[in-house]
Design a protein around this motif. Structure first.
Motif, short mmCIF file in Angstrom:
data_model
loop_
_atom_site.label_atom_id
_atom_site.label_comp_id
_atom_site.label_asym_id
_atom_site.label_seq_id
_atom_site.Cartn_x
_atom_site.Cartn_y
_atom_site.Cartn_z
N TYR A 133 -10.54 49.21 67.65
CA TYR A 133 -9.57 48.27 67.07
C TYR A 133 -10.24 46.97 66.69
O TYR A 133 -10.00 46.41 65.63
CB TYR A 133 -8.42 48.05 68.05
CG TYR A 133 -8.27 46.61 68.39
CD1 TYR A 133 -8.83 46.07 69.51
CD2 TYR A 133 -7.67 45.75 67.47
CE1 TYR A 133 -8.74 44.74 69.76
CE2 TYR A 133 -7.59 44.42 67.72
CZ TYR A 133 -8.13 43.92 68.87
OH TYR A 133 -8.06 42.61 69.11
N ASP A 184 -13.18 46.33 65.74
CA ASP A 184 -13.96 46.50 64.50
C ASP A 184 -13.00 46.42 63.31
O ASP A 184 -13.27 45.73 62.33
CB ASP A 184 -14.68 47.86 64.47
CG ASP A 184 -15.63 48.02 65.65
OD1 ASP A 184 -15.98 49.16 65.99
OD2 ASP A 184 -15.96 46.97 66.25
N ILE A 185 -11.86 47.11 63.45
CA ILE A 185 -10.88 47.11 62.35
C ILE A 185 -10.41 45.68 62.07
O ILE A 185 -10.45 45.20 60.94
CB ILE A 185 -9.67 48.01 62.69
CG1 ILE A 185 -10.07 49.48 62.78
CG2 ILE A 185 -8.54 47.81 61.66
CD1 ILE A 185 -8.97 50.40 63.29
N MET A 242 -11.34 57.63 66.01
CA MET A 242 -10.57 56.45 65.57
C MET A 242 -11.46 55.22 65.75
O MET A 242 -12.00 54.97 66.82
CB MET A 242 -9.29 56.31 66.44
CG MET A 242 -8.45 55.10 66.10
SD MET A 242 -7.67 55.31 64.47
CE MET A 242 -6.46 54.01 64.57
N GLN A 243 -11.64 54.46 64.67
CA GLN A 243 -12.51 53.27 64.70
C GLN A 243 -11.99 52.29 65.75
O GLN A 243 -10.79 52.13 65.93
CB GLN A 243 -12.47 52.62 63.31
CG GLN A 243 -13.60 51.67 63.01
CD GLN A 243 -13.46 51.06 61.60
OE1 GLN A 243 -12.58 51.48 60.85
NE2 GLN A 243 -14.26 50.09 61.28
N GLY A 301 -9.80 52.49 58.18
CA GLY A 301 -9.54 52.60 59.62
C GLY A 301 -8.13 53.05 59.92
O GLY A 301 -7.78 53.35 61.06
#
Ligand SMILES: C[S@@+](CC[C@H](N)C(=O)[O-])C[C@H]1O[C@@H](n2cnc3c(N)ncnc32)[C@H](O)[C@@H]1O
Length: 252
Positions: free
Chosen positions: A4, A6-7, A1-2, A160
């Motif tokens: 957060y 970054d998202i 999971m990317q 994402g």
């Protein structure tokens, strides 16, 4: 999971552009929080996580600049849209480094559903509030059309993904009391989003949620099937958004 941050650093600017292109779309959502804050001139309030400052701007407008707002936003790039009239703190929600007992009220709109360990955040807000201070939290409830849209269609079509941990009925009351808050009230309320056309609604939602791999027709179909869309007048389109809102006070 990317990660957060970054998202949100990747799509925060789209979120902010949508908010500034249609500032009145989420007006009822914002008003629902501000109405419950019982604000008075001279107060100092915290908006967390502030995103681009949407709630903070509403507080300032409602109080004619007589209330100071500190915005805590963990995602640096997302915070860059916050107006200079607000104090901006780019820190994790549970470790703000701000002085204890310095806020009259804390408000949180649509951000906690990304956080698993929410008690550490509640404890930080308790530390920051003055005795008798007020907390208002508004976020997505599990099992609502709003939640199904975010963890369904948005999750499938935004880079994402979107895997919110939504609130259940009574969870906020239980957790806030565990973290030292006194009286807590909570409800599921309608906070419909308003637009002047179906096209504006689609554009706003696609930009706000960075929907990339689905077109306008699919987005409209998903909004109709999950959240619900009404059009009482040709230039009045209503998206039936709902949030769970809790109000808690710290004992004096
Ligand atoms: C939907 S935006 C809401 C922003 C603002 N309150 C508003 O109403 O426009 C989600 C917010 O949650 C924050 N957020 C998302 N995931 C997070 C995480 N894992 N930890 C801390 N904050 C997070 C984002 O930075 C952003 O401020």
């Amino acid at each position: 999971m990317q990660e957060y941050a970054d998202i949100f650093n990747a799509r925060g600017h789209l979120y902010n552009e949508a908010s500034s292109s249609c500032p009145r779309a989420r007006q009822r959502e914002r008003d629902a929080v501000i109405d419950r804050m019982a604000l008075r001139p001279g107060q100092h309030v915290l908006d967390a996580p502030a995103g681009g400052g949407y709630l903070a701007d509403g507080i300032r407008r409602r109080c004619g600049g007589q209330v100071d707002v500190t915005c805590v936003e963990p995602a640096e790039r997302f915070s860059q849209a916050i107006g200079t009239e607000h104090i901006v703190v780019v820190k994790p929600l549970a470790q703000t480094g701000l002085p204890g007992g310095s806020f009259d009220a804390v408000a949180s709109l649509a951000g906690l559903h990304h956080i698993v360990d929410r008690n550490s955040v509640y404890r930080e807000w308790r530390r920051l509030l003055k005795p008798g201070g007020r907390l208002v939290v508004a976020d997505v409830q599990d099992g609502t059309g709003t939640g199904d849209f975010l963890n369904g269609f948005v999750d499938q079509h935004t880079p994402g993904g979107h895997q919110g941990v939504f609130f259940t009925d009574g969870e906020l009351t239980q957790r806030l009391k565990e973290c030292g808050f006194g009286e807590v009230t909570e409800d599921l309320i309608d906070v419909p989003w308003h637009f002047t056309s179906v096209e504006n609604m689609i554009r706003f939602c696609r930009q706000l949620f960075a929907i990339e791999s689905a077109g306008a027709d699919e987005t409209l179909a998903a909004l109709r099937e999950t959240v619900g869309v009404d059009q009482p007048e040709p230039d009045c389109v209503v998206l039936q958004w709902q949030l769970r809102v809790a109000t808690a006070n710290l004992d004096t």
